[in-house]
Design a protein around this motif. Structure first.
Motif, PDB file in Angstrom:
ATOM      1  N   SER A 229       0.821  -1.211   0.000  1.00  0.00           N
ATOM      2  CA  SER A 229       0.000   0.000   0.000  1.00  0.00           C
ATOM      3  C   SER A 229       0.853   1.259   0.000  1.00  0.00           C
ATOM      4  CB  SER A 229      -0.948   0.002   1.206  1.00  0.00           C
ATOM      5  OG  SER A 229      -0.231   0.015   2.428  1.00  0.00           O
ATOM      6  N   ALA A 230       1.915   1.258   0.798  1.00  0.00           N
ATOM      7  CA  ALA A 230       2.774   2.439   0.845  1.00  0.00           C
ATOM      8  C   ALA A 230       3.505   2.653  -0.473  1.00  0.00           C
ATOM      9  CB  ALA A 230       3.779   2.314   1.989  1.00  0.00           C
ATOM     10  N   VAL A 231       3.807   1.567  -1.182  1.00  0.00           N
ATOM     11  CA  VAL A 231       4.518   1.672  -2.454  1.00  0.00           C
ATOM     12  C   VAL A 231       3.697   2.476  -3.460  1.00  0.00           C
ATOM     13  CG1 VAL A 231       5.409   0.380  -4.428  1.00  0.00           C
ATOM     14  CG2 VAL A 231       5.765  -0.476  -2.100  1.00  0.00           C
ATOM     15  N   PHE A 232       2.410   2.155  -3.566  1.00  0.00           N
ATOM     16  CA  PHE A 232       1.585   2.790  -4.585  1.00  0.00           C
ATOM     17  C   PHE A 232       0.934   4.088  -4.125  1.00  0.00           C
ATOM     18  CE2 PHE A 232       1.676  -1.672  -6.006  1.00  0.00           C
ATOM     19  CZ  PHE A 232       2.125  -1.465  -7.304  1.00  0.00           C
ATOM     20  N   LEU A 233       0.868   4.317  -2.816  1.00  0.00           N
ATOM     21  CA  LEU A 233       0.223   5.535  -2.328  1.00  0.00           C
ATOM     22  C   LEU A 233       1.201   6.597  -1.859  1.00  0.00           C
ATOM     23  CD1 LEU A 233      -2.801   3.990  -0.440  1.00  0.00           C
ATOM     24  CD2 LEU A 233      -2.944   5.673  -2.261  1.00  0.00           C
ATOM     25  N   GLY A 235       5.102   6.101  -2.137  1.00  0.00           N
ATOM     26  CA  GLY A 235       6.393   6.063  -2.795  1.00  0.00           C
ATOM     27  C   GLY A 235       6.356   6.726  -4.159  1.00  0.00           C
ATOM     28  N   VAL A 236       7.501   6.767  -4.819  1.00  0.00           N
ATOM     29  CA  VAL A 236       7.578   7.419  -6.118  1.00  0.00           C
ATOM     30  C   VAL A 236       6.764   6.686  -7.184  1.00  0.00           C
ATOM     31  CG1 VAL A 236       9.812   8.487  -5.654  1.00  0.00           C
ATOM     32  CG2 VAL A 236       9.729   6.206  -6.662  1.00  0.00           C
ATOM     33  N   MET A 237       6.412   5.434  -6.929  1.00  0.00           N
ATOM     34  CA  MET A 237       5.564   4.704  -7.875  1.00  0.00           C
ATOM     35  C   MET A 237       4.179   5.339  -7.989  1.00  0.00           C
ATOM     36  SD  MET A 237       6.931   1.947  -9.334  1.00  0.00           S
ATOM     37  CE  MET A 237       5.677   0.689  -9.529  1.00  0.00           C
ATOM     38  N   SER A 238       3.766   6.092  -6.974  1.00  0.00           N
ATOM     39  CA  SER A 238       2.456   6.734  -7.017  1.00  0.00           C
ATOM     40  C   SER A 238       2.360   7.709  -8.178  1.00  0.00           C
ATOM     41  CB  SER A 238       2.179   7.463  -5.700  1.00  0.00           C
ATOM     42  OG  SER A 238       3.098   8.517  -5.495  1.00  0.00           O
ATOM     43  N   HIS A 239       3.508   8.190  -8.661  1.00  0.00           N
ATOM     44  CA  HIS A 239       3.523   9.148  -9.764  1.00  0.00           C
ATOM     45  C   HIS A 239       3.215   8.483 -11.099  1.00  0.00           C
ATOM     46  CE1 HIS A 239       6.818  11.139  -7.077  1.00  0.00           C
ATOM     47  NE2 HIS A 239       5.639  11.068  -6.495  1.00  0.00           N
ATOM     48  N   SER A 240       3.284   7.159 -11.145  1.00  0.00           N
ATOM     49  CA  SER A 240       3.079   6.452 -12.407  1.00  0.00           C
ATOM     50  C   SER A 240       1.646   5.970 -12.566  1.00  0.00           C
ATOM     51  CB  SER A 240       4.031   5.247 -12.482  1.00  0.00           C
ATOM     52  OG  SER A 240       3.705   4.285 -11.494  1.00  0.00           O
ATOM     53  N   ILE A 241       0.761   6.416 -11.709  1.00  0.00           N
ATOM     54  CA  ILE A 241      -0.630   5.955 -11.718  1.00  0.00           C
ATOM     55  C   ILE A 241      -1.547   7.087 -12.154  1.00  0.00           C
ATOM     56  CG2 ILE A 241      -2.523   5.054 -10.303  1.00  0.00           C
ATOM     57  CD1 ILE A 241      -0.401   3.763  -8.512  1.00  0.00           C
ATOM     58  N   ASN A 242      -2.484   6.777 -13.023  1.00  0.00           N
ATOM     59  CA  ASN A 242      -3.487   7.754 -13.449  1.00  0.00           C
ATOM     60  C   ASN A 242      -4.616   7.768 -12.424  1.00  0.00           C
ATOM     61  OD1 ASN A 242      -5.520   9.249 -14.683  1.00  0.00           O
ATOM     62  ND2 ASN A 242      -5.073   8.453 -16.729  1.00  0.00           N
ATOM     63  N   TRP A 243      -4.466   8.622 -11.433  1.00  0.00           N
ATOM     64  CA  TRP A 243      -5.438   8.653 -10.340  1.00  0.00           C
ATOM     65  C   TRP A 243      -6.794   9.182 -10.800  1.00  0.00           C
ATOM     66  CZ3 TRP A 243      -4.439   5.893  -6.269  1.00  0.00           C
ATOM     67  CH2 TRP A 243      -3.102   5.628  -5.930  1.00  0.00           C
TER      68      TRP A 243
END
Length: 575
Positions: A229-233, A235-243
Motif C-alpha cells: 500500500s505504501a509503495v503505490f500511495l 512512494g515514487v511509484m504513485s507518480h506512475s498511476i493515473n489517479w
C-alpha cells in the motif's frame, strides 16, 4: 527516513504507467478478496497444491559449471479462480541451475528467485544472483517467470505496465501457489534445504510465498517491506498511476463503493500514513522561527503513557542519553515498552532541550479510550491564545493528526470540545504550534468504508507536470478512491494478513535506508509482524542499492542457508 533523490529522478524518466485500464472487473476483485482469506491460512493454502503436482521438463543440459533444467506447469490459480488469469499467463515457465557436484553429502540447497518490477525472462536473475551463488556457495537456483512478464505477458501489454489494479493481485495469487509447486518439485527430486528470495516486488512476493510452506524455509526479501500500500500511495511509484482514471471508475460504478469497499480493511492505523507529512510540516514550520519552545500544558502528568517508537526516535534517544542531555531515568522511561508516568523532573528536563531535540518527544497517549496529548507552543503563541479566549490548552485533534473511528475529539480543558473547522484551519497556520499523535503500538484494523477522507489530504502524489497536487481541494468523493486503493493493497498484500513463516530465525530482510520506492515509516514493521526475523540496512536508495549491493543480498542468502543447515536437517530440528 530521508528519501533518495536518485529514486525520484529515475522514476520520473521511466515511461511505464500502471493500471492504465483501471481497477479491473469488480467481480474479479470480489473473487480475489475472498480467495485471499484462503491463501492467507497456511494449512488451507498448502492443501491447494498436491505434492505430485504435474511439472513438465522441456530441457535438461549439463553445462561446464552447472546443470540446466527448464520446464513449465499450469498455474494452480486457474483451477480455483477460472478465467481470472489471462490465457497466455496460465503456463508458468521456470529455469533451474543446479551444481554439477554438491560439495556436502545430503545437502542440496536451492533458492527460488522471484522477479522484481520489470524483470522479464530469466537472464537478469540468472547472471546477477543465481550463477554467483552457484559459484560462491554451491546454492542452486530456480528462476520463475512472473505472470504478465516475459513469456507470460499479454500481447497488448506494454512492457511492465499492468492494465488493472487487480492484475497485481492475480500475479501474487499465482506466485504463491506456483512457489508451492516448485517447492514440492524440489522435494521430489531430493533437493533441500529450500529458500526463496527476490528484489523489490520480488522480495514481497517471496515473503508471501514463504508464509505457506509448513516447514523451515530460508527467506531473504530484499528492498521490500510489510505491505504494497505504501509503495503505490506514498512512494515514487504513485507518480506512475493515473489517479483521475481510477477515481472516475470508482465513482461511476457503485459496486466498488457499496460492496467491494466493505470487503477490505486498512491494517495499519489509518492516520499513521500521514505521520511523515505531519512531522515534516512541523519541522519546516519550526525552522522558520527561532523562538524558544516549551511544553505549556500537560493535561495531567500523572497518567499512564506509552510511546510508539520509530527507528529514528530510538536512535535519537540513545544519542541524547549518551551526551547526558537527558538523565538515565528519563531515558529508561522513554525507551520502555510499558506504560510509565512523567513527573515534574522529567518535564523540566524535556523543557531544557532545544527545539530540534524537543520534537522527538512529541507523542500521543491514551487513557480509558480518551485521547490526550502534549501541545507544543512558543511562549508568544501561548500568550496570544490566553489573551484571546482564555484557553491555555488550545489542543485540537485535527490540526495535523488524522481522524479514525477509534479517535475522539477531546475536551480542551475548559469543557469546550475543539471541533470548529474554521478554528482548525486558522490555528493550523500558526508557525510554532505542533501536535503529533500516535496510537499505542497495537494492531488495529478498520473497514475502508469507515475511514474519513481527512487523512488522505497528506499523501504526496504528483501530477505529470511534476507539481504537487493540492489534494485538500479535491472533492471528498474523489478521496474515497484513495481509501479504496489503500484498503485493497493492505487486504491482499499486508504480511499481517498471512501466516507467520514456520521459522522466522531463517529470515534476513535487507532494506535501503533511503528507499523512495518502498516507504517504511507509516506501516507495520517486519520485526513486529514476524518476531525473530532480522532486518538489515544498506546506506542507499532503492535504485542505488539494486545497482551497488547485489553482493550484500547474496551474502545474506548464504548466511541464512548456513543457519538452516546448523538448525535443521530433513525438516527436523538439530539438537
Amino acid at each position: 527516513m530521508s528519501a533518495s533523490r536518485l529514486d525520484a529522478v529515475y522514476r520520473s524518466i521511466l515511461l511505464t504507467k500502471f493500471f492504465t485500464k483501471g481497477w479491473g472487473k469488480p467481480e474479479n476483485l470480489r473473487r480475489l478478496f475472498e480467495f485471499r482469506k484462503v491463501v492467507s491460512n497456511r494449512d488451507e493454502c498448502f492443501n491447494l497444491v498436491e505434492r505430485d503436482y504435474p511439472v513438465t521438463i522441456t530441457k535438461e543440459q549439463n553445462l561446464t559449471d552447472c546443470k540446466l533444467v527448464e520446464g513449465y506447469f499450469l498455474t494452480p490459480l486457474e483451477r480455483y479462480l477460472p478465467g481470472i488469469v489471462p490465457e497466455i499467463a496460465q503456463k508458468a515457465h521456470f529455469q533451474a541451475l543446479l551444481p554439477v557436484h554438491w560439495p556436502e553429502p545430503g545437502c542440496k540447497p536451492v533458492c527460488l528467485h522471484l522477479a522484481g518490477t520489470g524483470d522479464h525472462f530469466f537472464w537478469r536473475r540468472r547472471n546477477l544472483m543465481v550463477k554467483p551463488l552457484l559459484k560462491e556457495a554451491a546454492i542452486g537456483g530456480i528462476i520463475l517467470e512472473n505472470p504478465f512478464y516475459g513469456l507470460r505477458k499479454p500481447t497488448d501489454q506494454v512492457r511492465s505496465s499492468l492494465h488493472n489494479v487487480s492484475d497485481i493481485f492475480v500475479m501474487g495469487g499465482c506466485l504463491i501457489l506456483e512457489s508451492l509447486v516448485l517447492f514440492h518439485w524440489c522435494e521430489r527430486n531430493g533437493l533441500g534445504p529450500l529458500g526463496v528470495t527476490g528484489l523489490s516486488m520480488g522480495g514481497h512476493m517471496a515473503s508471501l510465498a514463504a508464509t505457506n510452506w509448513p516447514k523451515p524455509m530460508v527467506l531473504v526479501p530484499c528492498l521490500s517491506w510489510s505491505t504494497a500500500s505504501a509503495v503505490f500511495l506514498q512512494g515514487v511509484m504513485s507518480h506512475s498511476i493515473n489517479w483521475d482514471l481510477l477515481e472516475d471508475q470508482y465513482l461511476s460504478d457503485g459496486v466498488y463503493r457499496e460492496k467491494l469497499s466493505k470487503m477490505v480493511t486498512i491494517v495499519d492505523e489509518a492516520f499513521l500514513a500521514g505521520k511523515k507529512f505531519a512531522r515534516t510540516y512541523s519541522e519546516n514550520v519550526q525552522n522558520e522561527k527561532q523562538e524558544n519552545i516549551n511544553i505549556t500544558e500537560l493535561s495531567d502528568a500523572k497518567v499512564p503513557i506509552k510511546i510508539t517508537h520509530t527507528e529514528s526516535l530510538s536512535e535519537e534517544l540513545r544519542k541524547m542519553q549518551g551526551e547526558n542531555k537527558i538523565s538515565k531515568a528519563l531515558y529508561d522511561k522513554l525507551t520502555s515498552n510499558t506504560t510509565f508516568e512523567l513527573d515534574a523532573q522529567d518535564i523540566s528536563e524535556i523543557n531544557k532541550l532545544n527545539k530540534n531535540e524537543l520534537k522527538n518527544f512529541l507523542f500521543k497517549y491514551r487513557v480509558d479510550d480518551h485521547v490526550k496529548s502534549i501541545a507544543i507552543k512558543s511562549p508568544k503563541e501561548h500568550l496570544e491564545d490566553t489573551k484571546t479566549d482564555g484557553n491555555k490548552n488550545l489542543i485540537n485533534t485535527e490540526k495535523v493528526s488524522r481522524k479514525s473511528p477509534n479517535m475522539h475529539v477531546h475536551d480542551s480543558g475548559n469543557g469546550t470540545k475543539t471541533e470548529n473547522k474554521e478554528k482548525v484551519n486558522e490555528t493550523s497556520k500558526h508557525s510554532d504550534e505542533i501536535e503529533y499523535k500516535e496510537f499505542k503500538p497495537e494492531k488495529k484494523t478498520w473497514n475502508v468504508s469507515e475511514i474519513t477522507s481527512d487523512f488522505w489530504t497528506s499523501l504526496p502524489f504528483l501530477k505529470s507536470s511534476g507539481k504537487k497536487i493540492d489534494i485538500g481541494k479535491i472533492h471528498w468523493r474523489d478521496r474515497e478512491a484513495l481509501q479504496f486503493m489503500r484498503g485493497i493493497m493492505d487486504e491482499c498484500t499486508h504480511l499481517s494478513n498471512f501466516s507467520v513463516p514456520y521459522d522466522t530465525s531463517l529470515i534476513i530482510a535487507v532494506c535501503a535506508k533511503h528507499d523512495a520506492y518502498v516507504p517504511r515509516e507509516d506501516v507495520g514493521r517486519l520485526e513486529e509482524i514476524w518476531p525473530g526475523a532480522e532486518v538489515r540496512y544498506v546506506d542507499a536508495g532503492h535504485v542505488s542499492a539494486y545497482i551497488l549491493h547485489q553482493s550484500v543480498f547474496r551474502a545474506c542468502i548464504k548466511e541464512a542457508f548456513e543457519r538452516s543447515k546448523k538448525k535443521w536437517k530433513d525438516g527436523k530440528h538439530i539438537e
